[in-house]
Design a protein around this motif. Structure first.
Motif, mmCIF file in Angstrom:
data_model
loop_
_atom_site.group_PDB
_atom_site.id
_atom_site.type_symbol
_atom_site.label_atom_id
_atom_site.label_comp_id
_atom_site.label_asym_id
_atom_site.label_seq_id
_atom_site.Cartn_x
_atom_site.Cartn_y
_atom_site.Cartn_z
ATOM 1 N N SER A 370 27.254 46.790 62.608
ATOM 2 C CA SER A 370 28.104 47.837 63.165
ATOM 3 C C SER A 370 28.787 48.632 62.059
ATOM 4 O O SER A 370 28.916 49.860 62.145
ATOM 5 C CB SER A 370 29.159 47.223 64.087
ATOM 6 O OG SER A 370 28.551 46.541 65.152
ATOM 7 N N LEU A 374 28.492 52.689 61.131
ATOM 8 C CA LEU A 374 29.645 53.571 60.992
ATOM 9 C C LEU A 374 29.611 54.324 59.669
ATOM 10 O O LEU A 374 29.955 55.513 59.602
ATOM 11 C CB LEU A 374 30.944 52.757 61.108
ATOM 12 C CG LEU A 374 31.258 52.224 62.510
ATOM 13 C CD1 LEU A 374 32.406 51.227 62.453
ATOM 14 C CD2 LEU A 374 31.602 53.361 63.461
ATOM 15 N N ASP A 401 38.032 58.211 62.432
ATOM 16 C CA ASP A 401 37.688 57.286 63.518
ATOM 17 C C ASP A 401 36.805 56.143 63.009
ATOM 18 O O ASP A 401 37.039 54.975 63.326
ATOM 19 C CB ASP A 401 36.968 58.053 64.625
ATOM 20 C CG ASP A 401 36.544 57.155 65.775
ATOM 21 O OD1 ASP A 401 37.412 56.514 66.382
ATOM 22 O OD2 ASP A 401 35.337 57.086 66.046
ATOM 23 N N CYS A 402 35.805 56.477 62.196
ATOM 24 C CA CYS A 402 34.898 55.457 61.652
ATOM 25 C C CYS A 402 35.626 54.505 60.710
ATOM 26 O O CYS A 402 35.413 53.292 60.740
ATOM 27 C CB CYS A 402 33.733 56.119 60.924
ATOM 28 S SG CYS A 402 32.605 57.007 62.014
ATOM 29 N N ASN A 404 38.797 53.682 60.736
ATOM 30 C CA ASN A 404 39.662 52.786 61.529
ATOM 31 C C ASN A 404 38.856 51.642 62.138
ATOM 32 O O ASN A 404 39.295 50.486 62.156
ATOM 33 C CB ASN A 404 40.363 53.571 62.634
ATOM 34 C CG ASN A 404 41.447 54.496 62.101
ATOM 35 O OD1 ASN A 404 41.957 54.277 60.998
ATOM 36 N ND2 ASN A 404 41.794 55.517 62.853
ATOM 37 N N LYS A 405 37.663 51.967 62.655
ATOM 38 C CA LYS A 405 36.811 50.935 63.247
ATOM 39 C C LYS A 405 36.317 49.950 62.184
ATOM 40 O O LYS A 405 36.250 48.745 62.424
ATOM 41 C CB LYS A 405 35.626 51.577 63.966
ATOM 42 C CG LYS A 405 36.014 52.295 65.252
ATOM 43 C CD LYS A 405 34.811 52.944 65.913
ATOM 44 C CE LYS A 405 35.210 53.646 67.212
ATOM 45 N NZ LYS A 405 34.074 54.348 67.844
#
Length: 549
Positions: A370, A374, A401-402, A404-405
């Protein structure tokens, strides 16, 4: 100062390809306003069909124009008339409303002075052309769907019990999907038995089919499941059935018999009171004298009330319910899983229990995969920025956003060892509860016991005083369980390397190989039955978490 509101509408990717993208329209309209010294007071973006004016952004705009009379613009500008409307009648009505407000609608690429009467004829051509294009597209779609159905193709969303496949002509088709297909086949068989209502059958299979009661009823009436396609009335053709290109889950004769039962309402439930602890086996037992299904009732003795399984016919056969119940419970406690099925159960738990499967996914190397995806997304966004495909602000939002993930996944990595131990203990406890099936049955609530009985028992038990316990159990139960020889020991689950994406067909093949190794010839159908049995048993035990906590 002349003012205008810009109206920008797109509805499909096809329009964007033709040059109707929102960015293109905005830039084109803004350039027109600058060239003609028009002040833009608002820009309305719409992503909706123009077949009518029931559009969210348009309705908000008209409400504001009616309320804010002092802020009304001189013009409502759009690129072409098909951006405004594709319905002649509605368009003329809305144009008249706008003129009453003092607003002139205008397409900058198809400019018309509507104060000249002859220009209204040209306007009708623009609008009618768009409406005709819409109607032609709709007609082509309907004809295409009708032709596909005539060829035996399924054109709607993938129905329950099927999966999408690619046919030899490179068009989409459907094919039966396990285990859902087996449970649908079982539903048709249960209707033919005429011992339960459709609602009772649905309640028994609900956890496996995962659909509403209305969907379940439609499944039983849908000719799709016997290999047919319903072709509705079209033009001069009457509605009819045609042979589908897909394989039916049940044969045509069985489907027809089920329709006869449903149409004549013969599938009424067997009248019986609520299942309780005194008459657990009611509904499964048959009279040895006349082979009628035994009912149950209680009678008052000198001190206590006693429950009996008895026949309602003249033969008068009856036996004490507590004696039969104790015999069943005591014998059930002597059973345990066959050693070969213990490891297989572990795999079935991962396959069946969504919450455990998702927990395992988060604990495995999927985390690192994952993160890699990202990072690839950030790089792709950067490339699009350099190619001027996206704005800088969009790139920053994607990047943030990426990141943070990725940060969140990094925290999960640290807790993987502890999570794996807890997860494996949970799975081990579920297997222990299945292995100790007698104790689990006794501790379960009445509803869970009822579901277990449908799995564990033979559906036609002829009751007599010399009844052998093996005659009580279903053939699948006897295949998976054996008489206890030793106490249950924990399986070393942490050492098992298991793929998360396991197909139902893989389980069927494993069961066949396992049974063949033990000298038992197992057909594909019997292996599927065993697999469905294990899945349903795991679901019952997993749903009753108090059994293994």
């Amino acid at each position: 100062m002349t003012t205008a509101i810009l109206y920008i509408r797109v509805s499909t990717d096809e329009q964007a390809i033709k040059g109707y993208s929102q960015r293109y329209q905005k830039e084109h309209l803004e350039h027109y306003c600058i060239s003609n010294n028009i002040d833009v007071i608002d820009i309305i973006f719409e992503d909706y069909s123009a077949k009518n004016f029931e559009r969210p952004a348009w309705k908000i705009l008209m409400t504001e124009l009616r309320i804010k009379k002092s802020q009304r613009p001189n013009f409502l500008l759009f690129t072409k008339w098909d951006r405004f409307s594709r319905n002649v009648g509605d368009a003329y009505y809305v144009i008249s409303q706008l003129y009453k407000m003092g607003i002139s609608p205008q397409a900058v690429d198809q400019k018309l002075d509507l104060s000249i009467p002859e220009n209204k004829i040209i306007l009708s051509v623009y609008l009618a052309t768009s409406e005709a294009e819409n109607d032609r597209r709709s007609m082509n779609v309907k004809e295409g769907i009708h032709k596909a159905k005539e060829e035996g193709r399924w054109t709607a969303h993938i129905p329950l019990g099927y999966t999408a496949i690619l046919l030899p002509d490179n068009k989409r088709g459907i094919h039966p999907k396990e285990p859902e297909a087996t449970f649908i086949r079982q539903a048709f068989d249960m209707v033919l038995e005429r011992t339960k209502s459709v609602k009772a059958i649905y309640d028994q299979l609900e956890g496996n089919l995962k659909c509403s009661i209305n969907t379940f009823r439609r499944i039983l009436c849908n000719p799709l499941y016997c290999g047919k396609i319903f072709v509705p009335e079209f033009k001069d053709q009457n509605a009819h059935l045609t042979d589908g290109l897909h394989k039916g889950i049940v044969d045509e004769s069985k489907f027809s018999k089920v329709q006869g039962i449903l149409n004549k309402k013969l599938s009424s439930p067997v009248k019986k009171s609520n299942l309780d602890e005194h008459m657990l086996l009611r509904g499964f037992l048959f009279c040895p004298e006349c082979d009628k299904r035994l009912t149950g009732s209680s009678s008052k003795g000198k001190i206590h009330r006693y429950a009996y399984y008895h026949c309602s016919s003249k033969c008068g056969f009856r036996l004490r319910a507590d004696i039969i119940n104790s015999f069943f419970k005591d014998e059930l406690k002597t059973l345990q899983l066959k050693e070969d099925y213990i490891e297989l159960c572990f795999k079935f738990i991962i396959y069946t229990c969504k919450d455990i499967r998702e927990e395992k996914v988060s604990n495995d190397k999927v985390l690192s995969q994952s993160i890699e995806k990202l990072v690839e997304r950030i790089l792709k966004a950067k490339l699009l920025l350099l190619q001027d495909e996206i704005d800088y602000d969009d790139y920053i939002l994607i990047k943030k956003d990426c990141e943070n993930k990725i940060h969140g996944f990094g925290k999960e990595f640290k807790s993987i060892p502890d999570k794996n131990k807890i997860l494996c203990q949970k799975i081990n406890n579920i297997i222990r509860s299945i292995n100790e099936i007698g104790a689990s049955f006794e501790q379960a609530e009445i509803n869970a016991q009822k579901k277990m009985l449908h799995l564990l028992l033979n559906q036609h038990i002829v009751l007599d005083r010399n009844l052998a316990f093996k005659e009580v159990l279903s053939p699948v139960m006897l295949t998976v369980f054996t008489t206890k020889s030793s106490s249950f020991e924990s399986v070393e689950l942490l050492k098992l390397q298991l793929k998360l994406k396991i197909e139902f067909s893989q389980f069927v093949n494993e069961i066949r190989a396992l049974e063949n190794k033990n000298g038992n010839s197992a057909s594909k159908e019997s292996a599927q039955e065993i697999a469905c049995f294990l899945i349903e048993l795991i679901k019952i035990v997993h749903a009753n978490t108090h059994l293994y906590n």
